[in-house]
Enzyme design. Structure first.
Site, PDB file in Angstrom:
ATOM      1  N   LYS B  81       0.850  -1.204   0.000  1.00 32.82           N
ATOM      2  CA  LYS B  81       0.000   0.000   0.000  1.00 32.82           C
ATOM      3  C   LYS B  81       0.882   1.249   0.000  1.00 32.82           C
ATOM      4  CE  LYS B  81      -3.967   1.973   2.497  1.00 32.82           C
ATOM      5  NZ  LYS B  81      -4.793   1.882   3.722  1.00 32.82           N
ATOM      6  N   SER B 156      -9.728   2.212   2.658  1.00 32.31           N
ATOM      7  CA  SER B 156      -8.816   2.873   1.753  1.00 32.31           C
ATOM      8  C   SER B 156      -7.895   1.928   0.974  1.00 32.31           C
ATOM      9  CB  SER B 156      -7.971   3.880   2.536  1.00 32.31           C
ATOM     10  OG  SER B 156      -7.142   3.225   3.472  1.00 32.31           O
ATOM     11  N   SER B 180      -9.851  -0.088   6.921  1.00 28.46           N
ATOM     12  CA  SER B 180      -9.237   0.000   5.586  1.00 28.46           C
ATOM     13  C   SER B 180      -8.508  -1.252   5.116  1.00 28.46           C
ATOM     14  CB  SER B 180      -8.271   1.180   5.529  1.00 28.46           C
ATOM     15  OG  SER B 180      -8.986   2.389   5.499  1.00 28.46           O
TER      16      SER B 180
END
Lengths: 98, 501
Positions: B81, B156, B180
């Protein structure tokens, strides 16, 4: 509904150092009212005698031994600088002209 | 689905690497080929680091050839990420603010991955600074769900979940402040774990809400997730909230496949109105599977969870308004309007206007409001009291049961654009995941089937007491095995075939 004025949003934007257009301020003012309504539930506990929790797993006075360890070099530290002068970050003027 | 190497689990790839049937370089290239073929549609990746990945893979191959002892995941590819720093590799956090920034240091998560020989393919898309549930808040375009390209992959960490579901990587790293990791896992039919707060270092994780942020492992199976968990977790003196305790035996727990005598609590408050029918159906089906496997299922009440969402949307923006003050255009990131005539403060304001997107500004303003004098006690102060109540609810529940369970989200993946103009509706999506973050405990999402009405994956959430993350793996591993034997194959194998370009 919790009302928050355009002037209040403008003040918060100044505190947050974010330039905003009039249209943005208007839009945000109406949204903030809705968001504040949806979070105002927490006020049900405002008067209750409950200790606050800032961190789920509390720790106090986390220290490390006072010894020098390797850190970034000047070159590495300055590698992302928008502007630099020799071994320093170059920034716009901080004090006013007058 | 004709089964290629990219469709294997990380554990299977690990075995293939160990037996010499495939090299790490071949494995990395197979994944880069897959990314070239499908990522034009999915848009899971913001940046690929071919050179770094292939160098790491070659080094692992050399170590194996020399007979050195390596980590089981050495040579297995991973998607990272874009909120974690990796030295020399662009790290944007999905924001224009950090466009072009190449960090001068590795996050501890990356250091641990490199040490284990994991091959980092590239950086994945995300909502800007991890604020969002859909990746629609990324400054670099929306990621699409491999199950249905018109739908969100969660957020996210939607880039990481989509990369897993699209077979672009067998492993991924996410971060979870309010869900997330778990919500993207739920809507893409993958597995994601938010470890106990403090058990994975936050050093080099660009901060959103420091008291809630936690990095964690993501994969397509519970065992793969456990293997990755053991690689990234551990005490780190560079993070003052890091817990100095040994890492639990996650892999061993994932392999137990036994829940006989375990007590599993169903959270009464995380059900009912607002939950999609198919989510409830699949959730109940999973409970039956656990019951058949010998677990005892009881209902548990957590009355304060009603306030969790509201408390979260005060605490997280408050901490964000403070954390994001660091983006001042002076030391890194973009700088706008510095023409010699403007002051530092004017340049700062112009930069933040251009550099931050709508949702980030919304939360900074909300946080600034909640922390300002006159409102502090009513909003931020009350939210911190709610946090205490939620911790107490969990303590009371865990005195009676080993783990708690709920659906991971109230619905399956929604359509791109469906909620992007309604922040309050978007926030409701996190109602089941947020209590875990407020209490700092562990949470896992794993797939429990497809909703009959739309054929989309449903997530099952398991919550375990702080520092007992292995319990999630034990229950999750058992449930996964039971469900897969009833389906005849893993859920991810029934994902639609993607168009290959």
């Amino acid at each position: 509904m919790a009302a928050i004025s355009r002037e209040e949003v403008a003040h918060l934007a100044r505190l947050s150092r974010i330039e905003m257009t009039d249209a943005e301020l208007d839009h945000l003012a109406s949204e903030m009212g809705l968001i504040l309504d949806s979070v105002s539930k927490v006020q049900a506990v405002a008067d209750q005698d409950i200790p606050p929790t800032s961190h789920a797993i509390a720790m106090q006075n986390v220290m490390r031994p006072d010894v020098v360890v390797p850190s970034l070099t000047n070159e590495e530290t300055l590698s992302g600088a928008p502007a630099r002068e020799e071994d320093r970050f170059k920034v716009p003027q901080i004090l006013g002209e007058e | 689905m004709s089964r290629e190497i990219i469709h294997q689990t990380a554990a299977e790839m690990s075995a293939e690497l160990a037996s010499g049937n495939v090299t790490a370089v071949e494995l990395a290239n197979a994944h880069f080929d897959r990314i070239s073929a499908v990522d034009g549609d999915i848009h899971a990746f913001l940046h690929l680091d071919r050179e770094g990945a292939l160098a790491q893979a070659a080094s692992v191959d050399a170590s194996r050839k020399a007979g050195e002892k390596v980590n089981p995941l050495a040579g297995v590819p991973l998607a990272l990420k874009d909120v974690l720093t990796q030295k020399g590799v662009p790290t944007t956090c999905g924001s224009k603010m950090l466009e072009g920034w190449r960090p001068p240091y590795d996050s501890t998560v990356v250091t641990n991955l490199k040490k284990a020989g994991v091959v980092i393919l590239g950086k994945t898309n995300m909502d800007e600074f991890a604020m969002g549930s859909s990746t629609e808040n990324s400054a670099y375009g929306t990621t699409r769900n491999p199950w249905d390209l018109s739908r969100i992959p969660g957020g996210s960490g939607g880039g990481s979940s989509a990369a897993l579901a699209g077979f672009e990587a067998p492993l991924a790293i996410g971060t979870d402040t309010g869900g997330s990791i778990r919500q993207p896992a739920a809507v893409t039919g993958t597995v994601g774990v938010k470890p106990t707060y403090g058990s994975v270092s936050r050093y080099g994780l660009v901060a959103f809400s420091s008291s809630l942020d936690q990095a964690g492992p993501c994969a397509r199976t519970v065992l793969d997730t456990a293997m990755l968990h053991e690689v990234i977790a551990g005490y780190d003196p560079k993070d003052s909230t890091s817990i100095n305790a040994p890492v639990g035996k996650m892999v061993e727990a994932a392999k137990k496949l036994d829940v006989k005598g375990m007590k599993i609590g169903v959270v009464k408050e995380l059900a009912g109105d607002g939950y999609q029918a198919g989510v409830t159906t699949r959730f109940n089906g999973a409970l039956e599977a656990l019951l058949s496997a010998g677990a005892e299922i009881v209902e548990v009440s957590a009355p304060s969870f009603e306030y969790a969402l509201a408390a979260y949307y005060l605490i997280a923006p408050s901490e964000a308004s403070s954390n994001l003050a660091r983006f001042d255009s002076m030391r890194y990131g973009i700088r706008i309007g510095d023409d010699g005539s403007r002051s530092a403060e004017e340049v700062m304001k112009m930069t933040r206007e251009v550099g931050f997107g709508k949702e980030v500004k919304r939360r900074i303003i909300l946080g600034t409001y909640a922390l300002s004098s006159g409102y502090y006690d009513a909003y931020y102060g009350s939210a911190q009291k709610v946090r205490t109540l939620i911790k107490r609810d969990y303590e009371a529940a865990f005195a009676k049961v080993d783990v708690l369970v709920s659906p991971t989200c109230p619905t399956t993946a929604f359509k791109i654009g469906e909620k992007s103009d309604d922040p309050v509706a978007m926030y409701l999506n996190d109602v089941c995941t947020i209590p875990v973050n407020l209490a700092g405990i562990g949470g896992m999402s794993l797939p429990c089937g497809l909703a009959p009405e739309d054929g989309l994956p449903v997530g099952f959430q398991i919550m375990s007491p702080a520092m007992k993350d292995e319990l999630m793996y034990q229950v999750g591993g058992t449930l996964e095995a039971a469900l897969q034997s009833s389906w005849g194959q893993p859920l991810y194998a029934s994902a639609p075939t993607l168009a290959v370009k």
